[in-house]
Design a protein around this motif. Structure first.
Motif, PDB file in Angstrom:
ATOM      1  N   LEU A  85      -2.511 -43.148   3.315  1.00  0.00           N
ATOM      2  CA  LEU A  85      -1.744 -42.117   2.611  1.00  0.00           C
ATOM      3  C   LEU A  85      -2.008 -42.165   1.111  1.00  0.00           C
ATOM      4  N   ASP A  86      -2.248 -43.354   0.577  1.00  0.00           N
ATOM      5  CA  ASP A  86      -2.577 -43.493  -0.841  1.00  0.00           C
ATOM      6  C   ASP A  86      -3.838 -42.720  -1.187  1.00  0.00           C
ATOM      7  N   MET A  87      -4.854 -42.796  -0.316  1.00  0.00           N
ATOM      8  CA  MET A  87      -6.093 -42.062  -0.557  1.00  0.00           C
ATOM      9  C   MET A  87      -5.859 -40.548  -0.569  1.00  0.00           C
ATOM     10  N   LEU A  88      -4.823 -40.109   0.152  1.00  0.00           N
ATOM     11  CA  LEU A  88      -4.484 -38.685   0.216  1.00  0.00           C
ATOM     12  C   LEU A  88      -3.505 -38.277  -0.880  1.00  0.00           C
ATOM     13  N   GLY A  89      -3.089 -39.253  -1.716  1.00  0.00           N
ATOM     14  CA  GLY A  89      -2.105 -38.962  -2.750  1.00  0.00           C
ATOM     15  C   GLY A  89      -0.712 -38.749  -2.205  1.00  0.00           C
ATOM     16  N   ARG A  90      -0.440 -39.318  -1.009  1.00  0.00           N
ATOM     17  CA  ARG A  90       0.847 -39.106  -0.347  1.00  0.00           C
ATOM     18  C   ARG A  90       1.469 -40.428   0.111  1.00  0.00           C
ATOM     19  N   ALA A  91       1.274 -41.471  -0.665  1.00  0.00           N
ATOM     20  CA  ALA A  91       1.836 -42.772  -0.295  1.00  0.00           C
ATOM     21  C   ALA A  91       3.359 -42.712  -0.272  1.00  0.00           C
TER      22      ALA A  91
ATOM     23  N   SER B 269       9.824 -39.605  -1.678  1.00  0.00           N
ATOM     24  CA  SER B 269       8.383 -39.410  -1.548  1.00  0.00           C
ATOM     25  C   SER B 269       8.081 -38.063  -0.918  1.00  0.00           C
ATOM     26  N   GLN B 270       8.793 -37.712   0.128  1.00  0.00           N
ATOM     27  CA  GLN B 270       8.554 -36.440   0.807  1.00  0.00           C
ATOM     28  C   GLN B 270       8.865 -35.254  -0.101  1.00  0.00           C
TER      29      GLN B 270
ATOM     30  N   MET C 243       6.903 -30.808  -3.576  1.00  0.00           N
ATOM     31  CA  MET C 243       6.953 -30.141  -4.866  1.00  0.00           C
ATOM     32  C   MET C 243       5.623 -30.215  -5.613  1.00  0.00           C
ATOM     33  N   GLY C 244       4.581 -30.707  -4.949  1.00  0.00           N
ATOM     34  CA  GLY C 244       3.245 -30.690  -5.537  1.00  0.00           C
ATOM     35  C   GLY C 244       2.839 -31.930  -6.303  1.00  0.00           C
ATOM     36  N   TRP C 245       3.637 -32.998  -6.245  1.00  0.00           N
ATOM     37  CA  TRP C 245       3.293 -34.221  -6.953  1.00  0.00           C
ATOM     38  C   TRP C 245       2.504 -35.161  -6.042  1.00  0.00           C
TER      39      TRP C 245
ATOM     40  N   LEU D  54      11.553 -32.414  10.387  1.00  0.00           N
ATOM     41  CA  LEU D  54      10.641 -32.768  11.474  1.00  0.00           C
ATOM     42  C   LEU D  54      10.139 -34.198  11.346  1.00  0.00           C
ATOM     43  N   ASN D  55       9.989 -34.675  10.104  1.00  0.00           N
ATOM     44  CA  ASN D  55       9.593 -36.062   9.910  1.00  0.00           C
ATOM     45  C   ASN D  55      10.652 -37.003  10.474  1.00  0.00           C
ATOM     46  N   GLY D  56      11.916 -36.740  10.164  1.00  0.00           N
ATOM     47  CA  GLY D  56      12.995 -37.565  10.701  1.00  0.00           C
ATOM     48  C   GLY D  56      13.063 -37.474  12.215  1.00  0.00           C
ATOM     49  N   LEU D  57      12.887 -36.262  12.742  1.00  0.00           N
ATOM     50  CA  LEU D  57      12.907 -36.079  14.195  1.00  0.00           C
ATOM     51  C   LEU D  57      11.767 -36.855  14.844  1.00  0.00           C
TER      52      LEU D  57
END
Length: 614
Positions: free
Chosen positions: A259-265, A297-298, A303-305, A362-365
């Motif tokens: 996820l870090d490589m995707l900028g979504r850690a 994080s989500q 929000m584009g960060w 959906l992530n929580g689900l």
């Protein structure tokens, strides 16, 4: 002007372990693609065969169980593919911010609520002594416990470090949005007049290393779109072998690294450094969940960060040193994920974009559904061993195709898992994404009790510190402690499941071993020797054996109390360089072999290589 032209940022050489891990990335990528392709073809063939065959409950159950565990492995496979396409090197550079002039201002936020004062002060002293100009950072102790003792302890160290201060909203006992409310109090009330550019968050028991800020800030300074960087959590009281996977090595080295490589850690809570303007822009820390770091994080992603993670050992915390504490911690996390769904469906959060709300819900689900699927999948194994034919044989050629494809599909799953474990030098075992799934039943029960009985924290069950979650290690007797672990922590269920699985396996193979009846190879391979059934049986035994081994042969947790209780010590108690070198060295955790031999020997402990002592 680029940040690296303003600040002196230097790159350190990679560790030997990181360099070795890069060798496996290309192989892992291709195996992941092949595993997904194989499972897609196989499930199509299996689904067609089940539909065309006799409509029997056992064939449908076997098909659904296979689909469950294939689906659970897909997450890692898809992450590997996505990360490799973005960054083939698969590494985050090790950076250091140099100099002492004109550095960005940072507030180090230390939220606490009732933890032991000595533990808190160890973190306070280490934070104050970090290698960063004292004129450029402050340490804010945020006490929701309203402790007069802690306030006095902070005032005493102010004579040495004037940049530390004590603040409290009053005694909250984990209420009023708990940790998220405590952090938002600092971001709004305490920083109203003098807001810093960056903030760091440390849990009460997470001691930072001297270079913590200099190692994390460069990643944010070099990327204006980066809002937050998380650091992997290391622990100073880890028992030999890490029997409960409390290091979460698989999460940090495999899932979050991708996820870090995707900028979504994902923010892991303690040890995070964030751009204050970004967190304020998205509405501060979310207050609808006990897992505020995960949800933040989500929201930032929506929000584009961008968010990053570093693997370096930059903080050393304390894990719950009892099974009760570990179960309470896991329950709190999963209840937090369950809270995502009703919160995002309520009108209170309509200010979030609709796509973001659905993504969080959906992530929580998905997380809670994963627990339910594991619970049902493990529970089905004993039934499948005594149910007879699992593969329709009305079309012999189709039956043979299913057997061959099933074996190949299982082989590809194992190949992927071993390559992934090799990539991080076996710090985690193959199929480590199932670690702590033995808690699935307890997790489901905790979520139901939370919503159906009382959706409020009870006592110290949701306090963030590990000390208050470890009470049963001081039980009056070993028998009393075992009773608590067996009944309150639900280990009796794992014992029952293990016993039922082993009994059904022995019952199924007894006629074959005794020579009763004449069974053909095809009949054998479509029933008790069906490769996916053997695979899922192994996972059931390996996963559910973990708490049983813990209860009957409890590990010894290192005691650091002497080190953290030296009130007269002026220097910050942080791990020395030798300890950090040991963490970075090649350490193998052959947990698959360990679990398998423990099951065969019925509790005989396997000697494995000792973990580094911090």
């Amino acid at each position: 002007m680029a940040a690296d032209l303003i600040y002196d940022i230097r790159e350190l050489p990679d560790s030997s372990q990181a360099s070795q891990g890069q060798r496996y990335r290309a192989h892992l990528y291709h195996v992941a693609r092949l595993a997904i392709w194989t499972s897609n073809v196989y499930l199509t063939i299996r689904g067609l065969a089940v539909l065309l065959g006799p409509q029997q409950w056992q064939t449908w159950m076997m098909f659904l169980v296979e689909a469950i565990f294939i689906h659970l492995s897909r997450k890692d496979q898809n992450l590997v593919i996505a990360a490799f396409r973005v960054n083939r090197e698969g590494r985050r550079r090790r950076l250091r911010l140099q100099g002492n002039e004109a550095l960005p201002r940072v507030d180090v936020l230390l939220p606490c609520c009732g933890e032991d004062v000595n533990v808190i002060m160890a973190t306070v002293r280490a934070a104050c002594a970090m290698d960063y100009p004292s004129s450029c950072f402050r340490v804010l102790v945020l006490d929701d416990g309203g402790s007069a003792t802690l306030k006095e302890a902070v005032s005493q160290v102010q004579t040495e470090w004037s940049h530390v201060s004590y603040h409290s909203r009053g005694r909250q006992s984990g209420m009023v949005f708990a940790k998220s409310g405590n952090l938002n109090y600092a971001l709004t009330e305490l920083q109203r007049r003098s807001p810093p550019e960056f903030c760091a968050v440390l849990d009460a028991d997470s001691v930072p290393t001297p270079d913590f800020l200099r190692a994390t800030l460069p990643h944010l300074l070099q990327c204006d779109e980066a809002a937050l960087i998380s650091t992997r959590q290391y622990f100073s009281n880890l028992p030999t072998g890490d029997p409960l996977s409390q290091t979460r090595s698989h999460f940090y080295t495999c899932q979050n690294a991708a996820l870090d490589m995707l900028g979504r850690a994902i923010d892991a809570g303690s040890g995070a450094v964030f751009r204050r303007s970004a967190v304020v822009h998205v509405g501060l820390y979310p207050t609808f969940s006990f897992s505020e770091d995960w949800q933040l994080s989500q929201i930032l992603h929506g929000m584009g960060w961008r968010t990053f993670q570093v693997q370096e050992p930059l903080q050393f915390g304390l894990i719950p040193d009892s099974l009760t504490g570990h179960c309470a911690q896991r329950s709190r996390w999963n209840i937090g994920h369950a809270q995502q769904m009703p919160a995002m469906l309520s009108p209170e959060y309509k200010h979030y974009p609709t796509s973001l709300r659905w993504s969080i819900a959906l992530n929580g689900l998905g997380i809670i559904a994963g627990e339910i699927l594991c619970f049902l999948g493990f529970l089905a194994v004993p039934l499948l061993f005594v149910s007879g034919d699992l593969v329709p044989t009305n079309y012999p050629s189709l039956a043979r195709t299913q057997i061959v494809m099933s074996a190949f599909q299982v082989l590809m799953m194992w190949m992927f898992e071993y390559l992934q474990a090799s990539q991080n030098n076996f710090q985690s075992a193959p199929f480590a994404h199932l670690e702590n799934k033995w808690l699935a039943g307890s997790t489901i029960l905790a979520v139901l009790k939370f919503y159906l009985v009382s959706a409020r924290p009870k006592g110290s069950s949701f306090v963030t510190g590990s000390v208050l979650n470890s009470w049963n290690r001081r039980a009056s007797s070993a028998w009393k402690k075992m009773q608590v672990d067996l009944w309150k922590n639900g280990v009796w269920y794992n014992i029952c499941l293990l016993s039922a699985t082993i009994w059904t396996v022995l019952t199924a193979i007894r006629p074959i071993l005794s020579g009763i009846g004449d069974i053909s190879p095809t009949e054998l391979l479509t029933s008790i020797a069906f490769p996916p059934l053997l695979h899922v049986c192994y996972l059931t035994l390996a996963v559910n054996w973990v708490p049983v081994a813990y209860v009957f042969n409890p590990p010894r947790y290192p005691v650091d109390e002497a080190a953290v209780s030296e009130k007269s010590e002026k220097a910050a108690p942080h791990p020395h360089e030798a300890a950090k070198d040991e963490i970075s060295s090649d350490v193998k955790w052959p947990m698959v072999e360990k679990v398998g031999k423990e099951i065969l020997q019925l509790g005989t402990r396997l000697e494995i290589q000792e973990q580094p002592k911090l």
